[in-house]
Scaffold this motif. Sequence first.
Motif, short mmCIF file in Angstrom:
data_model
loop_
_atom_site.label_atom_id
_atom_site.label_comp_id
_atom_site.label_asym_id
_atom_site.label_seq_id
_atom_site.Cartn_x
_atom_site.Cartn_y
_atom_site.Cartn_z
N GLU A 99 0.83 -1.21 0.00
CA GLU A 99 0.00 0.00 0.00
C GLU A 99 0.87 1.26 0.00
OE1 GLU A 99 -3.32 0.28 -0.30
OE2 GLU A 99 -3.44 -1.90 -0.52
N ASN A 108 -5.90 0.69 -11.46
CA ASN A 108 -7.32 0.33 -11.53
C ASN A 108 -7.51 -1.18 -11.46
OD1 ASN A 108 -8.15 2.99 -11.69
ND2 ASN A 108 -8.13 3.01 -13.91
N ALA A 123 -7.06 -2.24 -7.91
CA ALA A 123 -8.23 -1.89 -7.10
C ALA A 123 -9.38 -2.86 -7.36
CB ALA A 123 -8.67 -0.45 -7.40
N GLU A 124 -9.59 -3.23 -8.63
CA GLU A 124 -10.64 -4.20 -8.97
C GLU A 124 -10.33 -5.56 -8.34
OE1 GLU A 124 -10.97 -4.25 -13.22
OE2 GLU A 124 -11.69 -2.18 -13.31
N LYS A 157 -8.59 -6.12 -5.64
CA LYS A 157 -8.83 -6.02 -4.19
C LYS A 157 -10.32 -6.12 -3.88
CE LYS A 157 -4.84 -3.24 -2.83
NZ LYS A 157 -4.43 -1.95 -2.28
N GLU A 158 -11.15 -5.45 -4.69
CA GLU A 158 -12.60 -5.52 -4.48
C GLU A 158 -13.09 -6.96 -4.65
OE1 GLU A 158 -14.58 -2.80 -7.12
OE2 GLU A 158 -13.54 -1.05 -6.27
N ARG A 159 -12.56 -7.65 -5.66
CA ARG A 159 -12.96 -9.04 -5.91
C ARG A 159 -12.53 -9.94 -4.75
NH1 ARG A 159 -16.57 -12.30 -6.90
NH2 ARG A 159 -16.06 -14.14 -8.11
N VAL A 164 -12.28 -9.04 -1.63
CA VAL A 164 -13.23 -8.77 -0.54
C VAL A 164 -14.54 -9.53 -0.79
CG1 VAL A 164 -14.64 -6.95 0.53
CG2 VAL A 164 -12.21 -6.57 0.11
N GLU A 165 -15.03 -9.51 -2.04
CA GLU A 165 -16.25 -10.24 -2.39
C GLU A 165 -16.08 -11.74 -2.15
OE1 GLU A 165 -16.96 -9.29 -6.47
OE2 GLU A 165 -17.51 -7.21 -6.05
N GLU A 190 -13.93 -13.26 -0.20
CA GLU A 190 -13.81 -13.54 1.23
C GLU A 190 -15.18 -13.56 1.89
OE1 GLU A 190 -10.97 -10.57 2.44
OE2 GLU A 190 -9.29 -11.98 2.25
#
Length: 164
Positions: A14, A101, A104-105, A107-109, A111-112, A114
């Motif tokens: 990060e 980008n 970031a996508e 990372k979002e995936r 989280v989904e 998990e």
Amino acid sequence: MTAPSHRNDTMTGEQWLAEILERRAKITPGPWTVEDPMGPEILSIVADGHREVYNWKHVAQVGVDSVEDEDTEKLDISPVQAEANAVFIAHAPTDIDTLANALAEAKERIVELEAERDAAWQKFEARNEQIEAETIERVRTALIEHRMAATSFQDGAHYSMCGC
């Protein structure tokens, strides 16, 4: 001018990304293109390259180099390498944006996924608890029936069951 920083063992991903994006935010706005107004020997990386030559915003120049250093070792940058360097530099801002980008996508995936994993695990645990409770109840019922049968047998009830 500061020397390029390289990711070290104390930096988190990060922190490293934040440092890259901070540098990215400070550059001349693009898009950048590669132009050769002085011929292929010197290539210009310019912002707004579709203007007249003298109205360009020069971001950087990359040249062909064929010199010898103090140790008489040749340091050649061929026209092909110079052009590849210039194209790489010109594409760097948009490539960094694209990679940031995509990260970031991703990372979002994560989280989904998990959240889906956690929900599936909760269902699994709930089902296991239900199966365990049903098994315990069946075993308890069987034990009660066995005790009742054993008690009946001890009390002589087995004679009435067999008709003797």
